[in-house]
Design a protein around this motif. Structure first.
Motif, mmCIF file in Angstrom:
data_model
loop_
_atom_site.group_PDB
_atom_site.id
_atom_site.type_symbol
_atom_site.label_atom_id
_atom_site.label_comp_id
_atom_site.label_asym_id
_atom_site.label_seq_id
_atom_site.Cartn_x
_atom_site.Cartn_y
_atom_site.Cartn_z
ATOM 1 N N ALA A 78 54.107 -53.285 -4.889
ATOM 2 C CA ALA A 78 52.851 -53.474 -4.814
ATOM 3 C C ALA A 78 52.635 -54.911 -4.040
ATOM 4 C CB ALA A 78 52.199 -54.023 -6.360
ATOM 5 N N THR A 79 51.649 -54.952 -3.266
ATOM 6 C CA THR A 79 51.328 -55.963 -2.460
ATOM 7 C C THR A 79 50.423 -56.978 -3.051
ATOM 8 O OG1 THR A 79 49.769 -54.843 -1.188
ATOM 9 C CG2 THR A 79 51.987 -54.624 -0.539
ATOM 10 N N LYS A 80 49.690 -56.438 -4.250
ATOM 11 C CA LYS A 80 49.074 -57.347 -4.880
ATOM 12 C C LYS A 80 49.418 -57.576 -6.528
ATOM 13 C CE LYS A 80 44.862 -56.513 -2.416
ATOM 14 N NZ LYS A 80 43.269 -55.956 -2.577
ATOM 15 N N PRO A 81 48.879 -58.273 -7.266
ATOM 16 C CA PRO A 81 49.132 -58.574 -8.392
ATOM 17 C C PRO A 81 49.385 -57.359 -9.563
ATOM 18 C CG PRO A 81 48.057 -60.447 -7.867
ATOM 19 C CD PRO A 81 47.765 -59.362 -6.807
ATOM 20 N N VAL A 82 49.860 -57.025 -10.358
ATOM 21 C CA VAL A 82 49.704 -55.816 -11.365
ATOM 22 C C VAL A 82 49.259 -56.975 -12.543
ATOM 23 C CG1 VAL A 82 50.578 -54.372 -12.997
ATOM 24 C CG2 VAL A 82 51.262 -54.458 -10.422
ATOM 25 N N VAL A 83 48.263 -56.438 -13.386
ATOM 26 C CA VAL A 83 47.607 -57.230 -14.209
ATOM 27 C C VAL A 83 47.705 -56.468 -15.662
ATOM 28 C CG1 VAL A 83 45.564 -58.441 -15.228
ATOM 29 C CG2 VAL A 83 46.010 -58.230 -12.723
ATOM 30 N N ALA A 84 48.403 -56.948 -16.476
ATOM 31 C CA ALA A 84 48.516 -56.260 -17.925
ATOM 32 C C ALA A 84 47.139 -55.898 -18.503
ATOM 33 C CB ALA A 84 49.390 -57.213 -18.795
ATOM 34 N N GLY A 85 46.834 -54.896 -19.136
ATOM 35 C CA GLY A 85 45.707 -54.483 -19.905
ATOM 36 C C GLY A 85 44.643 -53.915 -19.065
ATOM 37 N N ARG A 86 44.941 -53.847 -17.901
ATOM 38 C CA ARG A 86 43.466 -53.394 -17.129
ATOM 39 C C ARG A 86 43.481 -51.804 -16.762
ATOM 40 N NH1 ARG A 86 41.122 -58.175 -13.494
ATOM 41 N NH2 ARG A 86 41.205 -59.654 -15.153
ATOM 42 N N GLU A 87 44.284 -51.231 -17.282
ATOM 43 C CA GLU A 87 44.564 -49.670 -16.979
ATOM 44 C C GLU A 87 44.092 -48.885 -18.348
ATOM 45 O OE1 GLU A 87 47.708 -48.146 -14.715
ATOM 46 O OE2 GLU A 87 48.201 -49.803 -14.005
ATOM 47 N N GLY A 88 43.042 -49.374 -19.131
ATOM 48 C CA GLY A 88 42.632 -48.805 -20.149
ATOM 49 C C GLY A 88 43.463 -48.898 -21.497
ATOM 50 N N PRO A 89 43.108 -48.191 -22.504
ATOM 51 C CA PRO A 89 43.372 -48.347 -23.904
ATOM 52 C C PRO A 89 45.123 -47.935 -24.002
ATOM 53 C CG PRO A 89 42.369 -46.352 -23.726
ATOM 54 C CD PRO A 89 41.883 -47.124 -22.483
ATOM 55 N N ASP A 90 45.660 -47.169 -22.978
ATOM 56 C CA ASP A 90 47.217 -46.807 -22.986
ATOM 57 C C ASP A 90 47.939 -47.422 -21.953
ATOM 58 O OD1 ASP A 90 48.966 -45.462 -24.197
ATOM 59 O OD2 ASP A 90 48.942 -43.730 -22.731
ATOM 60 N N ASP A 91 47.504 -48.618 -21.590
ATOM 61 C CA ASP A 91 47.843 -49.420 -20.347
ATOM 62 C C ASP A 91 49.415 -49.246 -20.499
ATOM 63 O OD1 ASP A 91 48.871 -52.027 -19.073
ATOM 64 O OD2 ASP A 91 46.875 -51.731 -18.281
ATOM 65 N N PRO A 92 50.036 -48.748 -19.350
ATOM 66 C CA PRO A 92 51.423 -48.804 -19.316
ATOM 67 C C PRO A 92 52.272 -50.173 -19.491
ATOM 68 C CG PRO A 92 50.573 -48.315 -17.107
ATOM 69 C CD PRO A 92 49.304 -48.394 -18.114
ATOM 70 N N VAL A 93 51.398 -51.171 -18.804
ATOM 71 C CA VAL A 93 52.282 -52.419 -18.885
ATOM 72 C C VAL A 93 52.498 -52.888 -20.228
ATOM 73 C CG1 VAL A 93 51.978 -54.997 -18.189
ATOM 74 C CG2 VAL A 93 51.735 -53.027 -16.535
ATOM 75 N N VAL A 94 51.234 -52.718 -20.853
ATOM 76 C CA VAL A 94 51.195 -53.119 -22.547
ATOM 77 C C VAL A 94 52.437 -52.468 -23.326
ATOM 78 C CG1 VAL A 94 49.723 -53.513 -24.328
ATOM 79 C CG2 VAL A 94 48.931 -54.113 -22.167
ATOM 80 N N ARG A 95 52.277 -51.095 -22.945
ATOM 81 C CA ARG A 95 53.210 -50.024 -23.693
ATOM 82 C C ARG A 95 54.807 -50.779 -23.271
ATOM 83 N NH1 ARG A 95 53.868 -45.651 -22.037
ATOM 84 N NH2 ARG A 95 52.356 -45.301 -20.566
ATOM 85 N N LEU A 96 55.030 -51.028 -22.269
ATOM 86 C CA LEU A 96 56.386 -51.470 -21.839
ATOM 87 C C LEU A 96 56.495 -52.678 -22.499
ATOM 88 C CD1 LEU A 96 58.835 -51.356 -20.059
ATOM 89 C CD2 LEU A 96 57.574 -52.284 -18.436
ATOM 90 N N ALA A 97 55.755 -53.639 -22.471
ATOM 91 C CA ALA A 97 55.926 -54.948 -23.061
ATOM 92 C C ALA A 97 56.073 -54.722 -24.695
ATOM 93 C CB ALA A 97 54.467 -55.967 -22.679
#
Length: 380
Positions: free
Chosen positions: A344-363
């Motif tokens: 990604a050339t921009k930041p990935v932000v935790a929690g901004r992909e809905g209730p099943d956000d993959p970043v939150v699940r990974l963390a």
């Protein structure tokens, strides 16, 4: 002998007060107030001579302050040319081998053998209802550092030559205390500073983040963490040498510091190796994301390296309860890991992909096995 004992105890009390100080301001206040008590004054001030600006800056005022006098003034300064006795002391008597002796002045004019000075100090004594003062130069590391000033109210006994001599002794004690404070401050600075970039280090980040999360839990303050992994550092080190790699780290550190300054009170830090971060306390999550985007853009324009992988986690986003610094770090780490994985050339932000956000699940997933490439930090 009784008077000598009293003065000896006063010197000891002054030295102990400065030694017990945990910060420069506490040390300044202890110096001024200890001297005030030792000399039987009702007011005292500690000032530093700022050579580059040609001015005397007041650090602390203690005792009975006149209207407008603050305990720790932000902008109480006086041009040195308004105080000819300082010029005489610095450029004539002291350079010629004289000692940094204190002198006395009164609201009526010169006293206790001082030269013919009737200037700003005398006017200030009259204006503030003070009858006399004793001024003691402070010499530190062989250079004039500043001065100790103690005054008595109008109508009180005027300082004498013995008081001026004692003030000279007190000024030397204050100088020793200031030297100790400076050494402690330097040690603290080194303990919380990355030597290569001059940014904060991991210890500083851990301390700041723990305090910030406490504020978030108690008051709902938004806390955001931006974690960056500098791409291409290994290639630069392998092909152009570690000196060039260090230059890349320094340049990115400058970019990080510049971007962090866009968010008031933000801490810019190098965690170690090619990992950096920003800790923002107060700004909204969207503001932090905008700064993260600017950071990525500027990093991509650096001559060396290949930009950054940037992850952001903010309590202002839907992350669920953030009760510890460790969880916020895991969320930002997971976001940064995802940014690196997808280039990604921009930041990935935790929690901004809905209730099943993959970043939150990974963390929030159980700790990965030792065989897996990525292992999250085990911060408290």
């Amino acid at each position: 002998m009784g008077g000598d004992d009293v003065r000896l105890r006063a010197v000891v009390a002054l030295a102990q007060g400065m030694a017990a100080a945990h910060a420069p301001r506490e040390s300044w206040r202890a110096a001024a107030d200890g001297a005030r008590r030792a000399l039987g004054g009702n007011f005292a001030a500690l000032s530093v001579w700022e050579r580059q600006l040609g001015r005397l800056r007041v650090l602390a005022n203690t005792g009975e302050r006149a209207p407008g006098e603050e305990e720790f003034p932000e902008s109480e300064t006086y041009p040195v040319h308004q105080f000819p006795e300082i010029t005489e002391f610095l450029h004539e008597r002291w350079v010629g081998g004289g000692e940094p002796n204190a002198w006395v002045e009164t609201a009526d004019g010169p006293a206790a053998g001082s030269a013919e000075y009737c200037h700003q100090r005398v006017a200030a004594l009259r204006r503030r209802g003070r009858g006399c003062c004793v001024v003691a130069p402070i010499v530190l590391h062989g250079r004039a550092w500043g001065e100790l000033y103690v005054a008595r109210s109008a109508g009180a006994p005027v300082f004498g030559r013995a008081d001026a001599d004692f003030a000279t002794v007190l000024a030397s004690v204050v100088a020793a205390g200031i030297a100790q404070t400076e050494r402690l401050e330097e040690a603290r600075r080194l303990a919380f500073t990355d030597a290569l970039t001059g940014l904060a280090n991991r210890r500083a980040v851990d301390t700041r983040l723990e305090e910030a999360i406490e504020c978030h839990r108690a008051q709902g303050v938004v806390v955001s963490l931006v974690v960056c992994d500098l791409n291409g550092l290994k290639r630069v080190n392998d092909t152009r040498g570690h000196a060039v790699g260090d230059r890349l780290l320094e340049r990115f550190g400058s970019v990080l510091s510049l971007c962090g300054a866009m968010l008031p009170g933000t801490l810019a830090a190098r965690l170690g190796g090619d990992e950096f971060c920003l800790v923002a306390v107060g700004p909204a999550a969207d503001e932090v994301v905008r700064v993260g985007e600017e950071l990525c853009r500027r990093a991509g324009e650096l001559e060396l390296g290949e930009g950054v992988a940037c992850g952001i986690a903010s309590t202002g986003d839907p992350l669920g309860p953030v009760r510890s610094a460790r969880r916020l770090f895991r969320l930002a780490d997971a976001a940064q890991y995802r940014a690196k994985a997808v280039r990604a050339t921009k930041p990935v932000v935790a929690g901004r992909e809905g209730p099943d956000d993959p970043v939150v699940r990974l963390a929030d997933a159980p700790p990965p096995a030792a065989a897996e490439r990525r292992r999250f930090r085990g911060r408290r």
